[in-house]
Design a protein around this motif. Structure first.
Motif, PDB file in Angstrom:
ATOM      1  N   GLY A  52      84.019  77.543  -4.649  1.00 25.48           N
ATOM      2  CA  GLY A  52      82.944  77.265  -3.703  1.00 25.48           C
ATOM      3  C   GLY A  52      82.268  75.915  -3.874  1.00 25.48           C
ATOM      4  O   GLY A  52      81.332  75.589  -3.144  1.00 25.48           O
ATOM      5  N   GLN A  53      82.732  75.124  -4.830  1.00 29.01           N
ATOM      6  CA  GLN A  53      82.069  73.835  -5.051  1.00 29.01           C
ATOM      7  C   GLN A  53      82.008  72.923  -3.831  1.00 29.01           C
ATOM      8  O   GLN A  53      80.988  72.277  -3.617  1.00 29.01           O
ATOM      9  CB  GLN A  53      82.737  73.080  -6.200  1.00 29.01           C
ATOM     10  N   ALA A  55      81.529  73.609  -0.814  1.00 19.76           N
ATOM     11  CA  ALA A  55      80.385  74.020  -0.002  1.00 19.76           C
ATOM     12  C   ALA A  55      79.077  73.775  -0.756  1.00 19.76           C
ATOM     13  O   ALA A  55      78.110  73.229  -0.213  1.00 19.76           O
ATOM     14  CB  ALA A  55      80.506  75.500   0.370  1.00 19.76           C
ATOM     15  N   TYR A  56      79.060  74.140  -2.024  1.00 20.58           N
ATOM     16  CA  TYR A  56      77.844  74.022  -2.827  1.00 20.58           C
ATOM     17  C   TYR A  56      77.368  72.576  -2.882  1.00 20.58           C
ATOM     18  O   TYR A  56      76.189  72.282  -2.673  1.00 20.58           O
ATOM     19  CB  TYR A  56      78.138  74.536  -4.238  1.00 20.58           C
ATOM     20  N   ASN A  57      78.303  71.671  -3.131  1.00 17.60           N
ATOM     21  CA  ASN A  57      77.922  70.271  -3.264  1.00 17.60           C
ATOM     22  C   ASN A  57      77.745  69.567  -1.933  1.00 17.60           C
ATOM     23  O   ASN A  57      77.366  68.407  -1.885  1.00 17.60           O
ATOM     24  CB  ASN A  57      78.935  69.527  -4.141  1.00 17.60           C
ATOM     25  N   SER A  58      78.015  70.285  -0.839  1.00 19.39           N
ATOM     26  CA  SER A  58      77.705  69.731   0.475  1.00 19.39           C
ATOM     27  C   SER A  58      76.417  70.333   1.017  1.00 19.39           C
ATOM     28  O   SER A  58      76.076  70.123   2.172  1.00 19.39           O
ATOM     29  CB  SER A  58      78.845  70.003   1.459  1.00 19.39           C
ATOM     30  N   GLY A  59      75.737  71.094   0.214  1.00 18.59           N
ATOM     31  CA  GLY A  59      74.452  71.629   0.642  1.00 18.59           C
ATOM     32  C   GLY A  59      74.533  72.937   1.412  1.00 18.59           C
ATOM     33  O   GLY A  59      73.541  73.410   1.954  1.00 18.59           O
ATOM     34  N   ASP A  60      75.732  73.529   1.476  1.00 17.40           N
ATOM     35  CA  ASP A  60      75.907  74.761   2.245  1.00 17.40           C
ATOM     36  C   ASP A  60      75.794  75.967   1.304  1.00 17.40           C
ATOM     37  O   ASP A  60      76.790  76.508   0.831  1.00 17.40           O
ATOM     38  CB  ASP A  60      77.285  74.708   2.923  1.00 17.40           C
ATOM     39  N   ARG A  61      74.568  76.389   1.063  1.00 15.10           N
ATOM     40  CA  ARG A  61      74.334  77.453   0.086  1.00 15.10           C
ATOM     41  C   ARG A  61      74.802  78.810   0.584  1.00 15.10           C
ATOM     42  O   ARG A  61      75.254  79.645  -0.194  1.00 15.10           O
ATOM     43  CB  ARG A  61      72.837  77.548  -0.241  1.00 15.10           C
ATOM     44  N   ASP A  63      77.350  79.719   2.621  1.00 15.78           N
ATOM     45  CA  ASP A  63      78.784  79.933   2.438  1.00 15.78           C
ATOM     46  C   ASP A  63      79.136  80.024   0.957  1.00 15.78           C
ATOM     47  O   ASP A  63      79.981  80.818   0.562  1.00 15.78           O
ATOM     48  CB  ASP A  63      79.593  78.800   3.096  1.00 15.78           C
ATOM     49  N   GLU A  66      78.478  83.455  -0.366  1.00 11.69           N
ATOM     50  CA  GLU A  66      79.482  84.444   0.057  1.00 11.69           C
ATOM     51  C   GLU A  66      80.769  84.317  -0.741  1.00 11.69           C
ATOM     52  O   GLU A  66      81.378  85.315  -1.130  1.00 11.69           O
ATOM     53  CB  GLU A  66      79.779  84.271   1.551  1.00 11.69           C
ATOM     54  N   ILE A  67      81.165  83.059  -0.970  1.00 12.78           N
ATOM     55  CA  ILE A  67      82.382  82.842  -1.757  1.00 12.78           C
ATOM     56  C   ILE A  67      82.161  83.337  -3.185  1.00 12.78           C
ATOM     57  O   ILE A  67      83.026  83.981  -3.786  1.00 12.78           O
ATOM     58  CB  ILE A  67      82.789  81.349  -1.732  1.00 12.78           C
ATOM     59  N   HIS A  95      76.259  77.576 -12.320  1.00 15.45           N
ATOM     60  CA  HIS A  95      75.671  77.439 -10.985  1.00 15.45           C
ATOM     61  C   HIS A  95      75.612  78.744 -10.196  1.00 15.45           C
ATOM     62  O   HIS A  95      74.720  78.908  -9.373  1.00 15.45           O
ATOM     63  CB  HIS A  95      76.408  76.354 -10.194  1.00 15.45           C
ATOM     64  N   GLU A  98      72.253  80.245 -10.479  1.00 11.94           N
ATOM     65  CA  GLU A  98      71.237  79.531  -9.690  1.00 11.94           C
ATOM     66  C   GLU A  98      71.255  79.975  -8.236  1.00 11.94           C
ATOM     67  O   GLU A  98      70.221  79.998  -7.567  1.00 11.94           O
ATOM     68  CB  GLU A  98      71.493  78.021  -9.720  1.00 11.94           C
TER      69      GLU A  98
ATOM     70  N   PHE B 366      77.993  63.504  -9.252  1.00 13.40           N
ATOM     71  CA  PHE B 366      77.421  64.597 -10.065  1.00 13.40           C
ATOM     72  C   PHE B 366      77.988  64.566 -11.484  1.00 13.40           C
ATOM     73  O   PHE B 366      78.253  65.612 -12.068  1.00 13.40           O
ATOM     74  CB  PHE B 366      77.709  65.970  -9.448  1.00 13.40           C
ATOM     75  N   ARG B 388      70.872  67.442  -0.467  1.00 16.59           N
ATOM     76  CA  ARG B 388      72.037  67.729   0.385  1.00 16.59           C
ATOM     77  C   ARG B 388      71.807  69.033   1.148  1.00 16.59           C
ATOM     78  O   ARG B 388      72.214  69.171   2.304  1.00 16.59           O
ATOM     79  CB  ARG B 388      73.308  67.828  -0.452  1.00 16.59           C
ATOM     80  N   GLU B 389      71.163  69.978   0.486  1.00 11.01           N
ATOM     81  CA  GLU B 389      70.865  71.250   1.169  1.00 11.01           C
ATOM     82  C   GLU B 389      69.906  71.016   2.332  1.00 11.01           C
ATOM     83  O   GLU B 389      70.071  71.574   3.414  1.00 11.01           O
ATOM     84  CB  GLU B 389      70.289  72.262   0.170  1.00 11.01           C
ATOM     85  N   PHE B 392      71.827  69.554   5.117  1.00 17.13           N
ATOM     86  CA  PHE B 392      72.668  70.551   5.765  1.00 17.13           C
ATOM     87  C   PHE B 392      71.829  71.424   6.695  1.00 17.13           C
ATOM     88  O   PHE B 392      72.190  71.674   7.840  1.00 17.13           O
ATOM     89  CB  PHE B 392      73.385  71.392   4.713  1.00 17.13           C
ATOM     90  N   LEU B 405      84.069  71.375   6.705  1.00 15.77           N
ATOM     91  CA  LEU B 405      83.545  72.231   5.658  1.00 15.77           C
ATOM     92  C   LEU B 405      83.502  73.686   6.113  1.00 15.77           C
ATOM     93  O   LEU B 405      83.920  74.601   5.407  1.00 15.77           O
ATOM     94  CB  LEU B 405      82.141  71.756   5.278  1.00 15.77           C
ATOM     95  N   TRP B 408      86.981  75.137   6.327  1.00 23.28           N
ATOM     96  CA  TRP B 408      87.491  75.421   4.983  1.00 23.28           C
ATOM     97  C   TRP B 408      86.829  76.698   4.429  1.00 23.28           C
ATOM     98  O   TRP B 408      87.497  77.572   3.881  1.00 23.28           O
ATOM     99  CB  TRP B 408      87.222  74.222   4.060  1.00 23.28           C
TER     100      TRP B 408
END
Ligand code: SF4
Lengths: 260, 472
Positions: A52-53, A55-61, A63, A66-67, A95, A98, B366, B388-389, B392, B405, B408
């Motif tokens: 899931g990284q 998504a995580y590192n793109s700010g999509d918490r 998704d 869920e992963i 993570h 978190e 990071f 980033r959150e 988004f 994204l 995927w």
């Protein structure tokens, strides 16, 4: 663990990581062999995809969560969960908790899961008490410390110790092995120019080390550095450290052979 | 200063081709890191001091209003004045009012990032007041018409040769054939010129590394001693400080000081630590007649109580810049606003708005080295991720990236489809890799293959092969 290492037979879920699964199955087989040699029974759940990284590192918490749930459900039954990657193991171990902070339904469950997660090489040495491996390779190698493994999980001496036990291997340290290779997941494609500047500095240090084989514990970093070394027509070849430790070096190196 | 963070990629492109800059940055990469490591290693209690420093600042942030009020009343008691500035433009106005009241023509300045945030120099010039930077690095970039590229070493992007040329151009009253080979001769030259300016100045402006609530003292740490002359010679001393600079006691300050210089330059202590407590008293041999502290908020109080509160612990040591691979590659100006490097990529979105600074939190691998060395244990990567959150959530992420994204993630959540889809894709890539096992060009991965090859997949997925019984 005051009593020392856990040497009992254990059921280990191998979280192979998406990059190993899709790009480098050899690393998965090598990891499984090392785990089995360390007395573990290895399981590979088919429902695993990715940690899931991206998504995580793109700010999509959303998704990511869920992963994460899917990974936890697939792996929580095992005594340990092991990944041949500091970055994915760090994701699962550091993570995931978190992500579910303050979630009454999931927080205890994720804590229990994360406590069982380990990066492959440090699992072998620190948990299973592996002192040496049965492998042989005549090569001068250099080892790059991937960032997450090093800074989130403290993986530094363990791989060097096991490498030193491989018959025929000589380790030559590069300058600044602890400096980032510039991969950073999607960073490498979002900010290609910066990424390229960082990886160029890295390959220059690798080439000056005098080693003929570059090793690291993370497929992302390895693909980045291998891609750059091949583009630069360097003779330095690239492998995941598990391949060398397991004595599985018959497959062509990552990105193919070096230029001679 | 005009914010150029939206054109970050363009800035980067330029920076990577700037030979002088690249030469100067190589120096940062080797120099600062070694010195900090040596200083940290030499002090067995260094890690404990970091914990302590973090705890002191956390306590302050939980009680910020209390300590600021205490500071204000102490300053007033000492005969000084505290001015509360909500915005940079308020703060500029306050400086101007004071300067006008005392009829100031010339203002000397110690190093202050808050002054950069306020865009003070250009503003004062507009009103006929001449600002003179007295920190050597700041003096150099003032001559060059630039902004600092580093928070403690403002001219770190400039090479010696460039400084020599700048001095030749600016100091035309000096003999053309004067010796300028040694750094010392340049330093001497700047000193002689600045000495004159110190004597002429009507107002001296400094920043503050700390404000002490129990005594109403402001403190600066410098290596050149320019700050002392800036604040003690003119009739009026103005201190520019942001809210979070306050600490409860002198003891707290001295605790944090133990990690500051070590993290910044590897020194045990900076050369000068200057404490200013109010204007000159009757019994003092010298000092200013007036002492003002302008306390700037400019968005900081909005960070309190949010996921970005930890950033307010920052003591501006610069260690995170010095250890950042991105900063090493591109230098400070490419970030496009006042604060560069990891601390800037967290702080700038809070102060200048995430809309304009959206690139900054994303331009990080990071790698975590910043957090590893930050004396205040600020979790910089975590906060970059928080930005980033926010992006988004606000749909500031570039649409194509967001679509990819989402696509995927859709597959990643459906293991069965993921297996089928990836099998097809990987088989294709593997075939394309051929006997060389790598791809030099790939239409949909152009960003990757621009500068490096893509290692080809070995063929077949591990999970499927394992479950089909294969073991090697
Ligand atoms: S974030 Fe930490 S390392 Fe960076 S300048 Fe602030 S205190 Fe120093």
């Amino acid at each position: 663990m005051e009593t020392g290492y856990d040497t009992s037979p254990r059921r280990v879920g191998l979280f192979v990581t998406c990059l190993v699964d899709l790009f480098r199955p050899t690393v998965g087989f090598a990891a499984a062999r090392l785990l089995e040699e360390a007395g573990c029974e290895v399981y590979v759940p088919v429902s695993q995809t990715c940690c899931g990284q991206p998504a995580y590192n793109s700010g999509d918490r959303a998704d990511t969560a869920e992963i994460a749930k899917q990974v936890i459900e697939a792996f929580e039954e095992f005594d340990y969960i092991v990944a041949p990657s500091g970055s994915c193991a760090g994701m699962l171990k550091k993570h995931y908790p978190e992500l579910f902070e303050g979630d009454p339904k999931w927080s205890a469950r994720v804590e229990a899961f994360s406590a069982k997660v380990h990066e492959l090489v440090s699992f072998l040495t620190d948990i299973r008490g592996v002192e040496r491996v049965n492998a042989k390779l005549d090569a001068v190698v250099t080892y790059h410390d991937s960032c997450s493994g090093l800074r989130e999980l403290g993986v530094k001496d363990q791989p060097r110790k096991l490498l030193a036990s491989v018959e025929g291997v000589t380790i030559k340290e590069m300058k600044d092995p602890n400096v980032c290779c510039g991969f950073g997941g999607t960073f490498a494609v979002k900010y290609t120019e910066v990424s390229n500047a960082i990886v160029s500095a890295k390959t220059s240090d690798i080439k000056s080390s005098g080693a003929e084989l570059l090793l690291a514990g993370d497929m992302g970093c390895l693909m980045n550095m291998a891609g750059k070394l091949r583009r630069e027509k360097s003779s330095v070849e690239v492998r995941h450290i598990a391949e060398v430790l397991a004595g599985m070096t018959s497959a062509p190196p990552i990105g193919g052979k070096g230029d001679r | 200063m005009e914010i150029t963070s939206p054109s970050f990629k363009k800035n980067v492109h330029k920076a990577l081709r700037d030979e002088q800059l690249q030469q100067a940055m190589r120096h940062v990469r080797s120099n600062f890191i070694q010195k900090r490591a040596a200083a940290a290693d030499a002090l067995p209690e260094f890690e404990a001091l970091r914990d302590n420093a973090r705890d002191i600042k956390n306590h302050v942030l939980e009680n910020l209003d209390l300590y600021l009020e205490r500071f204000e009343s102490k300053v007033t008691e000492n005969g000084g004045h505290v001015h509360w500035a909500a915005t940079a433009s308020d703060a500029r106005g306050m400086v101007l009012d004071i300067c006008r009241r005392v009829n100031a023509k010339s203002v000397t300045k110690g190093k202050s990032m808050i002054s950069e945030e306020m865009e003070l120099n250009g503003f004062l010039e507009k009103y006929g007041i001449t600002p003179v930077e007295t920190d050597l690095g700041e003096y150099i970039i003032q001559l060059r018409g630039e902004h600092p590229s580093h928070i403690i070493a403002p001219s770190v992007h400039v090479t010696m040769n460039q400084v020599r040329d700048d001095f030749r151009k600016a100091h035309t009253h000096l003999p053309k054939d004067r010796p300028m080979d040694e750094p010392e001769s340049l330093l001497k030259e700047a000193r002689a010129i600045l000495r004159q300016k110190f004597m002429e100045a009507d107002v001296g402006i400094t920043g503050a590394n700390f404000l002490i609530a129990e005594t109403g003292t402001s403190i600066i740490v410098t290596n050149e001693g320019n700050g002392d002359l800036t604040q003690s010679l003119p009739r009026v001393h103005i201190v520019l400080a942001s809210l979070e600079k306050v600490v409860p006691t002198l003891e707290d300050m001295s605790q944090i000081m133990r990690v500051l210089a070590r993290s910044a330059t590897g020194q045990e202590m900076s050369v000068y630590t200057t404490l200013s407590t109010g204007p000159r008293r009757a019994s003092d041999p010298d000092g200013p007649d007036e002492y003002h502290v302008i306390l700037l908020d400019n968005g900081r109080s909005n960070m309190l109580g949010t996921e970005f509160q930890d950033m307010l612990r920052c003591i501006r040591c610069g260690a995170c810049l010095n250890h950042c691979p991105v900063y090493h590659a591109i230098g400070g100006h490419a970030y496009g606003w006042v604060y560069p490097g990891p601390m800037g990529s967290v702080l700038s979105p809070a102060l200048a708005g995430i809309e304009k600074t959206a690139n900054l939190p994303n331009a990080s691998t990071f790698c975590g080295r910043c957090e590893e060395v930050c004396p205040m244990r600020i979790p910089l990567p975590k906060m970059l991720r928080h930005w980033r959150e926010k992006e988004f959530e606000k749909h500031l992420t570039p649409p194509a990236q967001r679509r990819n994204l989402k696509l995927w993630a859709w597959f990643a959540k459906r293991p069965g489809l993921y297996r089928t889809g990836s099998r097809v894709a990987m088989r294709m890539l593997s075939l394309m890799g051929g006997s060389k096992k790598r791809l030099r060009k790939l239409p949909f991965a152009g960003a990757w293959t621009e500068d490096r090859d893509l290692p080809a997949p070995e063929g077949g997925s591990f999970v499927s092969q394992w479950n089909a019984g294969r073991r090697t």
